[in-house]
Design a protein around this motif. Structure first.
Motif, PDB file in Angstrom:
ATOM      1  N   PRO A 109       8.996  15.851  -7.964  1.00  0.00           N
ATOM      2  CA  PRO A 109       9.231  17.108  -8.693  1.00  0.00           C
ATOM      3  C   PRO A 109      10.214  17.981  -7.931  1.00  0.00           C
ATOM      4  CG  PRO A 109       6.883  16.601  -8.598  1.00  0.00           C
ATOM      5  CD  PRO A 109       7.573  15.613  -7.694  1.00  0.00           C
ATOM      6  N   ILE A 110      10.979  18.778  -8.657  1.00  0.00           N
ATOM      7  CA  ILE A 110      12.071  19.515  -8.020  1.00  0.00           C
ATOM      8  C   ILE A 110      11.581  20.535  -6.997  1.00  0.00           C
ATOM      9  CG2 ILE A 110      13.636  19.198  -9.958  1.00  0.00           C
ATOM     10  CD1 ILE A 110      13.020  22.060 -10.817  1.00  0.00           C
ATOM     11  N   ASP A 111      10.338  20.974  -7.099  1.00  0.00           N
ATOM     12  CA  ASP A 111       9.832  21.977  -6.164  1.00  0.00           C
ATOM     13  C   ASP A 111       9.039  21.371  -5.016  1.00  0.00           C
ATOM     14  OD1 ASP A 111      10.934  24.079  -7.603  1.00  0.00           O
ATOM     15  OD2 ASP A 111       9.215  24.206  -8.941  1.00  0.00           O
ATOM     16  N   MET A 112       9.109  20.065  -4.853  1.00  0.00           N
ATOM     17  CA  MET A 112       8.391  19.417  -3.765  1.00  0.00           C
ATOM     18  C   MET A 112       9.370  18.659  -2.868  1.00  0.00           C
ATOM     19  SD  MET A 112       4.847  17.890  -5.294  1.00  0.00           S
ATOM     20  CE  MET A 112       3.475  18.984  -5.695  1.00  0.00           C
ATOM     21  N   ASP A 113       9.308  18.932  -1.568  1.00  0.00           N
ATOM     22  CA  ASP A 113      10.089  18.171  -0.596  1.00  0.00           C
ATOM     23  C   ASP A 113       9.273  16.956  -0.186  1.00  0.00           C
ATOM     24  OD1 ASP A 113      12.381  19.805  -0.435  1.00  0.00           O
ATOM     25  OD2 ASP A 113      11.288  21.230   0.802  1.00  0.00           O
ATOM     26  N   THR A 114       9.931  15.818  -0.007  1.00  0.00           N
ATOM     27  CA  THR A 114       9.223  14.580   0.288  1.00  0.00           C
ATOM     28  C   THR A 114       9.662  13.993   1.616  1.00  0.00           C
ATOM     29  OG1 THR A 114      10.854  13.225  -0.898  1.00  0.00           O
ATOM     30  CG2 THR A 114       8.972  14.021  -2.156  1.00  0.00           C
ATOM     31  N   VAL A 115       8.707  13.437   2.330  1.00  0.00           N
ATOM     32  CA  VAL A 115       8.948  12.740   3.587  1.00  0.00           C
ATOM     33  C   VAL A 115       8.330  11.359   3.462  1.00  0.00           C
ATOM     34  CG1 VAL A 115       8.562  12.744   6.077  1.00  0.00           C
ATOM     35  CG2 VAL A 115       8.864  14.917   4.866  1.00  0.00           C
ATOM     36  N   VAL A 116       9.142  10.310   3.615  1.00  0.00           N
ATOM     37  CA  VAL A 116       8.665   8.939   3.471  1.00  0.00           C
ATOM     38  C   VAL A 116       8.361   8.363   4.851  1.00  0.00           C
ATOM     39  CG1 VAL A 116       9.205   6.618   2.657  1.00  0.00           C
ATOM     40  CG2 VAL A 116       9.957   8.614   1.339  1.00  0.00           C
ATOM     41  N   ARG A 130       0.851  -1.192   0.000  1.00  0.00           N
ATOM     42  CA  ARG A 130       0.000   0.000   0.000  1.00  0.00           C
ATOM     43  C   ARG A 130       0.884   1.238   0.000  1.00  0.00           C
ATOM     44  NH1 ARG A 130      -2.456   3.723   3.608  1.00  0.00           N
ATOM     45  NH2 ARG A 130      -4.664   4.176   3.154  1.00  0.00           N
ATOM     46  N   MET A 131       0.640   2.147  -0.949  1.00  0.00           N
ATOM     47  CA  MET A 131       1.350   3.421  -1.010  1.00  0.00           C
ATOM     48  C   MET A 131       0.335   4.554  -0.906  1.00  0.00           C
ATOM     49  SD  MET A 131       4.479   2.913  -3.725  1.00  0.00           S
ATOM     50  CE  MET A 131       5.210   4.467  -3.190  1.00  0.00           C
ATOM     51  N   HIS A 132       0.673   5.535  -0.119  1.00  0.00           N
ATOM     52  CA  HIS A 132      -0.245   6.608   0.244  1.00  0.00           C
ATOM     53  C   HIS A 132       0.517   7.922   0.134  1.00  0.00           C
ATOM     54  CE1 HIS A 132      -2.418   8.592   3.959  1.00  0.00           C
ATOM     55  NE2 HIS A 132      -2.654   9.239   2.839  1.00  0.00           N
ATOM     56  N   MET A 133      -0.042   8.884  -0.591  1.00  0.00           N
ATOM     57  CA  MET A 133       0.624  10.166  -0.769  1.00  0.00           C
ATOM     58  C   MET A 133      -0.347  11.295  -0.443  1.00  0.00           C
ATOM     59  SD  MET A 133       2.497  11.696  -4.222  1.00  0.00           S
ATOM     60  CE  MET A 133       3.711  10.378  -4.275  1.00  0.00           C
ATOM     61  N   THR A 134       0.070  12.200   0.447  1.00  0.00           N
ATOM     62  CA  THR A 134      -0.724  13.379   0.776  1.00  0.00           C
ATOM     63  C   THR A 134       0.159  14.608   0.691  1.00  0.00           C
ATOM     64  OG1 THR A 134      -2.176  12.123   2.240  1.00  0.00           O
ATOM     65  CG2 THR A 134      -2.186  14.506   2.487  1.00  0.00           C
ATOM     66  N   ARG A 135      -0.356  15.591  -0.002  1.00  0.00           N
ATOM     67  CA  ARG A 135       0.371  16.838  -0.219  1.00  0.00           C
ATOM     68  C   ARG A 135      -0.134  17.922   0.729  1.00  0.00           C
ATOM     69  NH1 ARG A 135       0.029  20.350  -5.857  1.00  0.00           N
ATOM     70  NH2 ARG A 135       1.012  22.250  -5.048  1.00  0.00           N
ATOM     71  N   LEU A 136       0.806  18.641   1.342  1.00  0.00           N
ATOM     72  CA  LEU A 136       0.506  19.831   2.129  1.00  0.00           C
ATOM     73  C   LEU A 136       1.320  20.962   1.541  1.00  0.00           C
ATOM     74  CD1 LEU A 136       0.662  17.236   4.219  1.00  0.00           C
ATOM     75  CD2 LEU A 136       0.153  18.979   5.884  1.00  0.00           C
ATOM     76  N   GLY A 137       0.700  21.780   0.700  1.00  0.00           N
ATOM     77  CA  GLY A 137       1.458  22.794  -0.013  1.00  0.00           C
ATOM     78  C   GLY A 137       2.461  22.127  -0.925  1.00  0.00           C
ATOM     79  N   ASN A 138       3.724  22.470  -0.783  1.00  0.00           N
ATOM     80  CA  ASN A 138       4.779  21.832  -1.571  1.00  0.00           C
ATOM     81  C   ASN A 138       5.554  20.788  -0.772  1.00  0.00           C
ATOM     82  OD1 ASN A 138       4.151  23.200  -3.847  1.00  0.00           O
ATOM     83  ND2 ASN A 138       5.714  24.784  -3.614  1.00  0.00           N
ATOM     84  N   LEU A 139       4.972  20.359   0.337  1.00  0.00           N
ATOM     85  CA  LEU A 139       5.533  19.283   1.136  1.00  0.00           C
ATOM     86  C   LEU A 139       4.676  18.042   0.922  1.00  0.00           C
ATOM     87  CD1 LEU A 139       7.492  18.317   3.402  1.00  0.00           C
ATOM     88  CD2 LEU A 139       5.834  19.216   5.046  1.00  0.00           C
ATOM     89  N   VAL A 140       5.321  16.909   0.615  1.00  0.00           N
ATOM     90  CA  VAL A 140       4.595  15.684   0.294  1.00  0.00           C
ATOM     91  C   VAL A 140       4.995  14.575   1.266  1.00  0.00           C
ATOM     92  CG1 VAL A 140       4.174  13.922  -1.457  1.00  0.00           C
ATOM     93  CG2 VAL A 140       4.451  16.310  -2.141  1.00  0.00           C
TER      94      VAL A 140
END
Length: 491
Positions: A423-430, A392-402
């Protein structure tokens, strides 16, 4: 483009760039631009420590009862974020996994209108806590659960945990107030390689992510920490503890009074707490509950030193974080499943077995000497599981933070790949171990470790029937699709 992407992420880590997040009230279709007066946040923390009567009747994930004592508490924590249009939740359990996530997601959505794809259910994978919920990928633990000696107590405790969690959600949502948000990242050197392959496969990921939410006067409301490491410093029979996760959360909450701190796992399948903890410098005063000098044994001394070191790292990161209000930030989420076909085990005439889609053959001698497993045994390790191998993979965006939740114990190489795909303008937290009971996998082993593990005669769980490379291909494809669904970065 690839070089630019890597540069942007490194720059964000070094300079602590602070694109904001979002948040709050009733359901709205994902991907809608939000407008409102403020960002909002509320948080709550409640005890889920079992009673003295229940304790001896509960099962642990690593060993059986009896549990004799709760050393440092056991809690469920909730952070609610919103902006007047849509809300999202982080629910952190000081348990190996979230119990009955499908039921929880449905009930929260029905009561508050929060889309299920905006709710994160995070287990801490502590090795000294009660086992809860049904485990699709661990049939041996499901069988233990059905033992009549323990069943009633386990069900009673699960009901207590769920009731308490819903109360914490109510409280967090009820406390929502205008807020500002910021985040940063830096290094925290408290982990080391500890995977199931023979050699380290990727560079050691030491990134600690810290998100801070405060009210408009600058008083802290909540923190979210994210780090790649097993929460497994303590492995003692008879003891209930939340381990590093609980200690670090408690240190944050003790330092920032009236706040709630959720410590979350990132990719941790092949990363463990450092074993040379005695060499780790700690330059901060320790409150009594985290003092290594008063630890009841060497295991707790190790845990407290590692926790204090990371707490000090978190404070250093926070010294660079400035929070801001961003009521127009977008909230959008999506959930997908990575389905990887499994393959049969073939018993050969010479007594060897072939598996992993025909890529690995284990000789009869190796099978006997290394594992004692037969082809039937390997197939039986899948009994009671839903096929195919499903993540299961789940992605939620808060502004440009994912935030990207993955059901299972993800190997570090996957985290690095996911971040590269962003994307280069989005920071990601796994976020690892997220709604993990909705997946049919435990360890999500990467190709090299999977191949080495199989060749050495240690096929693990249902990984033994997976062709190397198939999981990577599925995760890459699904991650790309999910980023398209949550929308483009804000210019």
């Amino acid at each position: 483009m690839k070089m630019k992407r890597i540069y942007v992420f490194l720059l964000a880590a070094l300079l602590f760039l602070l694109p904001a997040a979002c948040g709050a009230s009733s359901a709205e279709s994902p991907g809608t631009t939000i407008t409102g007066a403020h960002l909002y946040c509320g948080a709550a923390k409640k005890s889920i420590a079992p009673s003295k009567e229940l304790m001896p009747k509960l099962l642990g994930i690593m060993s059986g009862p009896p549990f004799k004592e709760v050393v440092d508490g056991l809690y469920v924590r909730v952070i609610a974020i919103g902006n007047g249009k849509t809300r999202m939740l982080f629910i952190g359990y000081e348990l190996d996994q979230a119990p009955f996530p499908a039921e929880t997601l449905k009930k929260i959505h029905e009561k508050y209108g929060i889309p299920e794809e905006n709710i994160f259910l995070l287990g801490n994978h502590g090795h000294c806590g009660p086992s809860v919920g049904v485990r699709l990928a661990e049939p041996n633990r499901n069988q233990r659960r059905e033992d009549p000696k323990y069943y009633n107590a386990i069900v009673t405790y699960e009901n207590i945990v769920l009731k308490t969690m819903y109360e914490a959600v109510d409280e967090a949502i009820g406390k929502m107030q205008p807020a500002k948000i910021g985040y940063g990242s830096g290094d925290s050197f408290i982990n080391e390689h500890g995977g199931r392959g023979r050699y380290p496969i990727m560079p050691l990921d030491t990134t600690l992510f810290v998100m801070k939410i405060e009210d408009l006067k600058g008083n802290p409301i909540a923190f979210l920490l994210n780090y790649s490491c097993h929460n497994a410093s303590v492995r003692l029979d008879g003891v209930i503890t939340a381990d590093m996760e609980g200690c670090i959360s408690h240190l944050m909450e003790d330092h920032f009074q009236d706040s709630v701190a959720v410590w979350s796992l990132s990719a941790h399948g092949d990363l463990m707490p450092r074993s040379d903890y005695w060499n780790i410098p700690v330059n901060i005063a320790a409150p009594e509950f985290a003092d290594p000098g008063t630890a009841p044994n060497e295991t707790f001394r190790c845990m407290r030193i590692l926790s204090l070191r990371q707490f000090e790292d978190a404070l250093s990161i926070l010294s660079h974080v400035k929070c801001k209000d961003d009521p127009a930030a977008i909230i959008s989420g999506t959930v997908e499943f990575v389905d990887v076909p499994t393959y049969p085990v073939t018993e050969n005439k010479d007594g060897s077995i072939t598996y992993m889609g025909g890529t690995v053959t284990m000789s009869a001698e190796n099978r006997k000497n290394a594992t004692g497993r037969t082809a039937e045994n390997i197939e039986n390790c899948l009994s009671g599981q839903a096929l195919p191998y499903r993540i299961r993979m789940h992605m939620t965006r808060l502004g440009n933070l994912v935030f990207i939740g993955v059901g299972g114990k993800l190997y570090n190489s996957y985290k690095l790949k996911i971040r590269e795909l962003a994307p280069i303008d989005m920071d990601t937290v796994v976020l690892g171990q997220e709604s993990s009971a909705l997946s049919t996998v435990t360890y999500i082993i990467d190709s090299r470790a999977l191949q080495e593990s199989a060749e050495m005669g240690f096929p693990e769980d249902n990984n033994s029937l997976i062709k190397p490379g198939s999981v990577e291909a599925g995760i890459v494809k699904t991650t790309k699709e999910m980023f398209k669904k949550i929308g483009k970065p804000v210019e």
